[in-house]
Design an enzyme around this catalytic site. Structure first.
Site, PDB file in Angstrom:
ATOM      1  N   ARG A   1       3.087   8.731  -8.722  1.00 22.43           N
ATOM      2  CA  ARG A   1       1.632   8.568  -8.779  1.00 22.43           C
ATOM      3  C   ARG A   1       0.935   8.864  -7.447  1.00 22.43           C
ATOM      4  O   ARG A   1      -0.034   9.627  -7.391  1.00 22.43           O
ATOM      5  CB  ARG A   1       1.277   7.130  -9.202  1.00 22.43           C
ATOM      6  CG  ARG A   1       1.422   6.866 -10.669  1.00 22.43           C
ATOM      7  CD  ARG A   1       1.878   5.444 -10.889  1.00 22.43           C
ATOM      8  NE  ARG A   1       3.290   5.376 -10.556  1.00 22.43           N
ATOM      9  CZ  ARG A   1       4.259   5.494 -11.461  1.00 22.43           C
ATOM     10  NH1 ARG A   1       3.963   5.555 -12.730  1.00 22.43           N
ATOM     11  NH2 ARG A   1       5.534   5.515 -11.107  1.00 22.43           N
ATOM     12  N   THR A   2       1.397   8.225  -6.380  1.00 22.26           N
ATOM     13  CA  THR A   2       0.647   8.284  -5.120  1.00 22.26           C
ATOM     14  C   THR A   2       0.643   9.705  -4.550  1.00 22.26           C
ATOM     15  O   THR A   2      -0.412  10.229  -4.182  1.00 22.26           O
ATOM     16  CB  THR A   2       1.262   7.297  -4.103  1.00 22.26           C
ATOM     17  OG1 THR A   2       1.464   6.042  -4.754  1.00 22.26           O
ATOM     18  CG2 THR A   2       0.361   7.097  -2.898  1.00 22.26           C
TER      19      THR A   2
ATOM     20  N   LYS B   1      18.376  17.485   9.927  1.00 18.50           N
ATOM     21  CA  LYS B   1      19.187  17.913  11.086  1.00 18.50           C
ATOM     22  C   LYS B   1      19.028  16.937  12.244  1.00 18.50           C
ATOM     23  O   LYS B   1      19.476  17.205  13.353  1.00 18.50           O
ATOM     24  CB  LYS B   1      18.731  19.302  11.548  1.00 18.50           C
ATOM     25  CG  LYS B   1      18.879  20.396  10.522  1.00 18.50           C
ATOM     26  CD  LYS B   1      18.355  21.704  11.129  1.00 18.50           C
ATOM     27  CE  LYS B   1      17.939  22.686  10.060  1.00 18.50           C
ATOM     28  NZ  LYS B   1      17.073  23.738  10.596  1.00 18.50           N
TER      29      LYS B   1
ATOM     30  N   HIS C   1       0.119  -1.216   0.791  1.00 15.56           N
ATOM     31  CA  HIS C   1      -0.094   0.023   0.030  1.00 15.56           C
ATOM     32  C   HIS C   1      -1.600   0.034  -0.255  1.00 15.56           C
ATOM     33  O   HIS C   1      -2.049  -0.263  -1.366  1.00 15.56           O
ATOM     34  CB  HIS C   1       0.739  -0.022  -1.249  1.00 15.56           C
ATOM     35  CG  HIS C   1       0.793   1.262  -2.037  1.00 15.56           C
ATOM     36  ND1 HIS C   1      -0.011   2.360  -1.760  1.00 15.56           N
ATOM     37  CD2 HIS C   1       1.556   1.615  -3.103  1.00 15.56           C
ATOM     38  CE1 HIS C   1       0.271   3.317  -2.630  1.00 15.56           C
ATOM     39  NE2 HIS C   1       1.220   2.895  -3.450  1.00 15.56           N
TER      40      HIS C   1
ATOM     41  N   ARG D   1       4.360   7.828   3.502  1.00 17.11           N
ATOM     42  CA  ARG D   1       5.106   6.706   2.890  1.00 17.11           C
ATOM     43  C   ARG D   1       6.452   6.607   3.594  1.00 17.11           C
ATOM     44  O   ARG D   1       7.125   7.622   3.806  1.00 17.11           O
ATOM     45  CB  ARG D   1       5.316   6.953   1.393  1.00 17.11           C
ATOM     46  CG  ARG D   1       6.226   5.909   0.759  1.00 17.11           C
ATOM     47  CD  ARG D   1       6.261   6.004  -0.740  1.00 17.11           C
ATOM     48  NE  ARG D   1       5.019   5.513  -1.331  1.00 17.11           N
ATOM     49  CZ  ARG D   1       4.847   5.310  -2.643  1.00 17.11           C
ATOM     50  NH1 ARG D   1       5.826   5.550  -3.488  1.00 17.11           N
ATOM     51  NH2 ARG D   1       3.701   4.873  -3.102  1.00 17.11           N
TER      52      ARG D   1
HETATM   53  N1   CP Z   1       2.260   2.751  -7.625  1.00 15.04           N
HETATM   54  C1   CP Z   1       2.948   3.622  -6.901  1.00 15.04           C
HETATM   55  O1   CP Z   1       2.942   3.586  -5.656  1.00 15.04           O
HETATM   56  O2   CP Z   1       3.647   4.532  -7.644  1.00 15.04           O
HETATM   57  P1   CP Z   1       4.546   5.705  -7.054  1.00 15.04           P
HETATM   58  O3   CP Z   1       5.726   5.051  -6.349  1.00 15.04           O
HETATM   59  O4   CP Z   1       4.964   6.524  -8.229  1.00 15.04           O
HETATM   60  O5   CP Z   1       3.706   6.471  -6.060  1.00 15.04           O
END
Ligand code: CP
Length: 321
Positions: free
Chosen positions: A65-66, A93, A143, A115
């Site tokens: 999603r993100t 590497k 998040h 992330r």
């Molecule tokens: N909700 C969320 O962060 O989903 P993803 O891990 O698929 O990005």
């Protein structure tokens, strides 16, 4: 008496978390996202706002999603997008995170969406680099765009967050989504109830102003919203409950258990969902579920964040900032 004026400029260069945003700044993002969502109804779902800017998605953990919605949000604002593939990059590497990020910056990228499994990693990049950094999830810390899209969806369904009871059920201990939700919801006046076994919902969350419940029935009683979280086995280093089967029996949300909440309760889940564990099939696909709307709203919220951060860099910072 006049109420204090809302800020007209988003004064931040980075979005690292919701802990340090004010209620007015969160509302500014939500209002801006409402404007962005209107673009989705047009035949051409694209505006030139970020033409000439570039966004790099730098994901060291998996995402559906993100990452995808940041890509779409960037494209709908006419920015150029790079989806950096960590697995096939020179990270394999031995190149360091900082050198990797500096390399991306040397290509005149404007935003890095990051992330990482290690809490604080986006903060490190924000301190060392000139690019705007957006935290797309750092370990179990925050998040922020998920917290914003969840809050946006609740406001969309209920009109206001003030006075709502929001029950967050599941693995709170390991959840960055829970932390970002708690910051946003408490700043906007909602009552937050955390629900789950004591090993996954420790008492210290009371210090953030949350109620703690180890009984699902008590925790969701009278709830306006139930936000379900999956069990994050990848972050658990020891067994924190006997088995998935027992977790489901005690905390899985089923159609029968929904009756403890308000009749028109809104059921949410940030995904990925584990059907038959924290949520039954009929609840996930039932009339209370807004899981797919959350995904759609995520694009609008991420467009708003990119837009406001770009404005913050290009617009003069107000005298009193
Ligand atoms: N909700 C969320 O962060 O989903 P993803 O891990 O698929 O990005």
């Amino acid at each position: 008496m006049t109420s204090p004026k809302r800020p007209s400029v988003f004064k931040h260069k980075h979005l690292l978390g919701l802990e340090h945003l004010t209620a007015d700044e969160i509302i500014m993002i939500l209002d801006s996202a409402a404007g962005m969502k209107e673009i989705f109804t047009r035949t051409v779902k694209k505006v030139p706002t970020l033409r000439g800017k570039s966004v790099c998605n730098l994901f060291f953990e998996h995402s559906t999603r993100t990452r995808t919605s940041f890509e779409l949000a960037s494209k709908r604002l006419s920015a150029d997008v790079i989806n950096f593939n960590v697995a096939t990059s020179s990270v394999a590497k031995g190149e360091s995170l900082l050198d990797t990020a500096r390399t991306i910056q040397a290509m005149h990228v404007d935003f890095v969406v990051m992330r990482h499994s290690c809490p604080g990693t986006p903060h490190l990049l924000a301190e060392r680099l000139k690019m705007s950094v957006i935290n797309a999830g750092d370990g179990a810390h925050e998040h922020p765009t998920q917290g914003l899209l969840d809050t946006f969806t609740m406001r969309d369904k209920r009109g206001s967050l003030a006075g709502l009871k929001v029950a967050i059920v599941g693995d709170i201990l390991h959840s960055r989504v829970a932390r970002s939700n708690i910051w946003a919801l408490s700043k906007l006046g909602a009552r937050v109830a955390l629900v789950g076994p004591s090993t996954l919902v420790p008492r210290h969350f009371e210090r953030l102003g949350c109620e703690i419940h180890h009984s699902l029935k008590d925790g969701i009683a009278g709830a306006d919203v139930i936000n379900l979280l999956r069990i994050q086995l990848e972050r658990q280093r020891k067994n924190l409950f006997p088995s998935i089967r027992e977790y489901r029996l005690l905390y899985g949300l089923t159609k029968e258990r929904l009756k403890y909440a308000k009749r028109d309760v809104v059921v949410m889940h940030p995904g990925p969902i584990n059907r038959g564990v924290e949520i039954s099939q009929d609840v996930a696909d039932g009339p209370h579920s807004v899981i797919e709307e959350q995904v759609t709203n995520g694009i609008a919220v991420r467009m708003a964040v990119l837009y406001l951060l770009s404005g913050a860099r290009d617009a003069p910072v107000p005298e009193d900032a």
